[in-house]
Design a protein around this motif. Structure first.
Motif, mmCIF file in Angstrom:
data_model
loop_
_atom_site.group_PDB
_atom_site.id
_atom_site.type_symbol
_atom_site.label_atom_id
_atom_site.label_comp_id
_atom_site.label_asym_id
_atom_site.label_seq_id
_atom_site.Cartn_x
_atom_site.Cartn_y
_atom_site.Cartn_z
ATOM 1 N N VAL A 64 -0.123 17.844 42.360
ATOM 2 C CA VAL A 64 0.147 16.455 42.723
ATOM 3 C C VAL A 64 0.884 15.779 41.573
ATOM 4 C CG1 VAL A 64 -0.869 14.236 43.361
ATOM 5 C CG2 VAL A 64 -1.909 16.372 44.169
ATOM 6 N N LEU A 65 2.050 15.220 41.878
ATOM 7 C CA LEU A 65 2.811 14.477 40.874
ATOM 8 C C LEU A 65 2.601 12.973 41.028
ATOM 9 C CD1 LEU A 65 6.103 16.544 41.009
ATOM 10 C CD2 LEU A 65 4.185 16.799 39.429
ATOM 11 N N ARG A 66 2.602 12.482 42.270
ATOM 12 C CA ARG A 66 2.384 11.069 42.570
ATOM 13 C C ARG A 66 1.771 10.927 43.948
ATOM 14 N NH1 ARG A 66 7.069 11.426 40.169
ATOM 15 N NH2 ARG A 66 7.533 10.183 38.358
ATOM 16 N N VAL A 67 0.926 9.921 44.092
ATOM 17 C CA VAL A 67 0.351 9.580 45.397
ATOM 18 C C VAL A 67 0.366 8.062 45.536
ATOM 19 C CG1 VAL A 67 -1.680 9.685 46.893
ATOM 20 C CG2 VAL A 67 -1.204 11.562 45.343
ATOM 21 N N VAL A 68 0.809 7.598 46.679
ATOM 22 C CA VAL A 68 0.787 6.178 47.003
ATOM 23 C C VAL A 68 0.062 6.047 48.336
ATOM 24 C CG1 VAL A 68 2.189 4.138 47.501
ATOM 25 C CG2 VAL A 68 2.992 5.819 45.834
ATOM 26 N N CYS A 73 -2.198 5.213 55.556
ATOM 27 C CA CYS A 73 -0.932 5.913 55.315
ATOM 28 C C CYS A 73 -0.852 6.299 53.845
ATOM 29 C CB CYS A 73 0.250 5.027 55.683
ATOM 30 S SG CYS A 73 0.305 4.622 57.429
ATOM 31 N N MET A 74 -0.341 7.483 53.592
ATOM 32 C CA MET A 74 -0.279 8.011 52.242
ATOM 33 C C MET A 74 1.029 8.788 52.083
ATOM 34 S SD MET A 74 -3.013 10.682 50.587
ATOM 35 C CE MET A 74 -4.306 9.697 51.280
ATOM 36 N N MET A 75 1.630 8.686 50.902
ATOM 37 C CA MET A 75 2.796 9.492 50.570
ATOM 38 C C MET A 75 2.527 10.185 49.246
ATOM 39 S SD MET A 75 6.054 7.217 51.705
ATOM 40 C CE MET A 75 7.127 8.656 51.747
ATOM 41 N N ALA A 76 3.022 11.410 49.125
ATOM 42 C CA ALA A 76 2.799 12.177 47.906
ATOM 43 C C ALA A 76 4.065 12.936 47.530
ATOM 44 C CB ALA A 76 1.647 13.158 48.091
ATOM 45 N N GLU A 77 4.249 13.060 46.224
ATOM 46 C CA GLU A 77 5.264 13.940 45.674
ATOM 47 C C GLU A 77 4.499 15.113 45.067
ATOM 48 O OE1 GLU A 77 8.825 14.033 42.324
ATOM 49 O OE2 GLU A 77 7.622 12.213 42.574
ATOM 50 N N LEU A 78 4.861 16.308 45.492
ATOM 51 C CA LEU A 78 4.139 17.514 45.095
ATOM 52 C C LEU A 78 5.111 18.548 44.540
ATOM 53 C CD1 LEU A 78 2.240 17.768 48.480
ATOM 54 C CD2 LEU A 78 1.221 16.997 46.345
ATOM 55 N N GLU A 79 4.640 19.327 43.575
ATOM 56 C CA GLU A 79 5.400 20.483 43.128
ATOM 57 C C GLU A 79 4.705 21.713 43.674
ATOM 58 O OE1 GLU A 79 7.482 21.082 39.193
ATOM 59 O OE2 GLU A 79 5.674 22.334 38.951
ATOM 60 N N GLY A 80 5.464 22.580 44.306
ATOM 61 C CA GLY A 80 4.915 23.816 44.847
ATOM 62 C C GLY A 80 5.420 25.016 44.073
ATOM 63 N N ARG A 81 4.497 25.896 43.699
ATOM 64 C CA ARG A 81 4.844 27.159 43.041
ATOM 65 C C ARG A 81 4.456 28.282 43.977
ATOM 66 N NH1 ARG A 81 6.328 27.295 37.900
ATOM 67 N NH2 ARG A 81 6.077 25.341 36.799
ATOM 68 N N LEU A 82 5.437 29.074 44.352
ATOM 69 C CA LEU A 82 5.206 30.208 45.229
ATOM 70 C C LEU A 82 5.515 31.483 44.455
ATOM 71 C CD1 LEU A 82 6.501 27.714 46.985
ATOM 72 C CD2 LEU A 82 6.177 29.337 48.821
ATOM 73 N N VAL A 83 4.539 32.382 44.389
ATOM 74 C CA VAL A 83 4.720 33.662 43.704
ATOM 75 C C VAL A 83 4.595 34.752 44.763
ATOM 76 C CG1 VAL A 83 3.856 35.213 41.922
ATOM 77 C CG2 VAL A 83 3.769 32.723 41.563
ATOM 78 N N PHE A 84 5.611 35.583 44.854
ATOM 79 C CA PHE A 84 5.689 36.604 45.899
ATOM 80 C C PHE A 84 5.161 37.937 45.381
ATOM 81 C CE2 PHE A 84 8.416 33.270 47.140
ATOM 82 C CZ PHE A 84 8.487 33.295 48.519
ATOM 83 N N SER A 85 4.205 38.507 46.115
ATOM 84 C CA SER A 85 3.677 39.830 45.750
ATOM 85 C C SER A 85 4.325 40.931 46.588
ATOM 86 C CB SER A 85 2.159 39.865 45.924
ATOM 87 O OG SER A 85 1.804 39.615 47.268
ATOM 88 N N ALA A 108 5.641 14.387 51.001
ATOM 89 C CA ALA A 108 4.784 14.484 52.188
ATOM 90 C C ALA A 108 4.284 13.085 52.538
ATOM 91 C CB ALA A 108 3.607 15.419 51.929
ATOM 92 N N SER A 109 4.335 12.766 53.802
ATOM 93 C CA SER A 109 3.794 11.512 54.307
ATOM 94 C C SER A 109 2.662 11.871 55.255
ATOM 95 C CB SER A 109 4.901 10.740 55.046
ATOM 96 O OG SER A 109 4.366 9.583 55.639
ATOM 97 N N TYR A 110 1.524 11.220 55.065
ATOM 98 C CA TYR A 110 0.321 11.531 55.826
ATOM 99 C C TYR A 110 -0.174 10.295 56.553
ATOM 100 C CZ TYR A 110 0.112 15.261 52.284
ATOM 101 O OH TYR A 110 0.401 16.309 51.447
ATOM 102 N N GLU A 111 -0.613 10.476 57.775
ATOM 103 C CA GLU A 111 -1.369 9.440 58.477
ATOM 104 C C GLU A 111 -2.781 9.979 58.617
ATOM 105 O OE1 GLU A 111 0.492 8.074 62.093
ATOM 106 O OE2 GLU A 111 2.388 7.707 61.052
ATOM 107 N N LEU A 120 1.642 14.651 59.683
ATOM 108 C CA LEU A 120 2.171 15.121 58.404
ATOM 109 C C LEU A 120 3.679 15.271 58.540
ATOM 110 C CD1 LEU A 120 2.022 16.378 55.567
ATOM 111 C CD2 LEU A 120 1.329 18.534 56.650
ATOM 112 N N LEU A 121 4.403 14.554 57.702
ATOM 113 C CA LEU A 121 5.858 14.675 57.646
ATOM 114 C C LEU A 121 6.205 15.297 56.308
ATOM 115 C CD1 LEU A 121 5.175 11.766 59.173
ATOM 116 C CD2 LEU A 121 7.629 11.883 59.485
ATOM 117 N N LEU A 122 6.970 16.383 56.329
ATOM 118 C CA LEU A 122 7.317 17.124 55.114
ATOM 119 C C LEU A 122 8.818 17.133 54.882
ATOM 120 C CD1 LEU A 122 5.113 20.347 55.394
ATOM 121 C CD2 LEU A 122 4.838 18.465 53.777
ATOM 122 N N ALA A 123 9.205 17.022 53.642
ATOM 123 C CA ALA A 123 10.589 17.217 53.227
ATOM 124 C C ALA A 123 10.545 17.913 51.874
ATOM 125 C CB ALA A 123 11.306 15.873 53.110
#
Length: 136
Positions: A64-68, A73-85, A108-111, A120-123
């Protein structure tokens, strides 16, 4: 009961690759509406199936980087790390090889309805995006 966003992220990370369905059942309404740049899903079972597909051979961790939040209603800025096995030419974030790590940013926007996410709206930025530096 109120919705605890930070606990949701903790549980999302813990469920990755092993228990997405239980996590989705706990945190999302049955009639979840999910909208993203490449798909719209209606029903939490489709979100669970997409997560199970996306996490096949992939470890994902959200930070989680930011949450408002305003009311339900909630909006969040997230960093995702994906490691492929394993090699994944069909991964939703794009093809990747075993051992590769992809770091991407999500909005991400959440209701919230009660203690669950109902919409859930994702970009996200494509993993290949590079920083733009101004000319000197």
């Amino acid at each position: 009961m109120t919705f605890d966003f930070h606990q949701y992220i903790t549980d999302f990370n813990a469920a990755c690759g092993c228990d997405e369905e239980s996590m989705v059942n706990r945190y999302f309404t049955e009639d979840l509406l999910l909208e993203g740049p490449d798909r719209t899903l209606l029903g939490r079972q489709h979100w669970a199936a997409l997560l199970m597909f996306a996490h096949d051979g992939v470890s994902e961790r959200l930070e989680v980087l930011r949450v408002v939040r305003e009311g339900e209603c909630m909006m969040a800025e997230l960093e995702g790390r994906l490691v492929f096995s394993k090699d994944r030419s069909d991964h939703p974030m794009g093809p990747a090889k075993a051992g590769q790590e992809i770091v991407t940013r999500f909005f991400a926007s959440y209701e919230i309805r009660g203690d669950r996410i109902s919409r859930l709206l994702l970009a996200w930025w494509p993993a290949q995006a590079k920083a733009i530096h101004p000319a000197a």
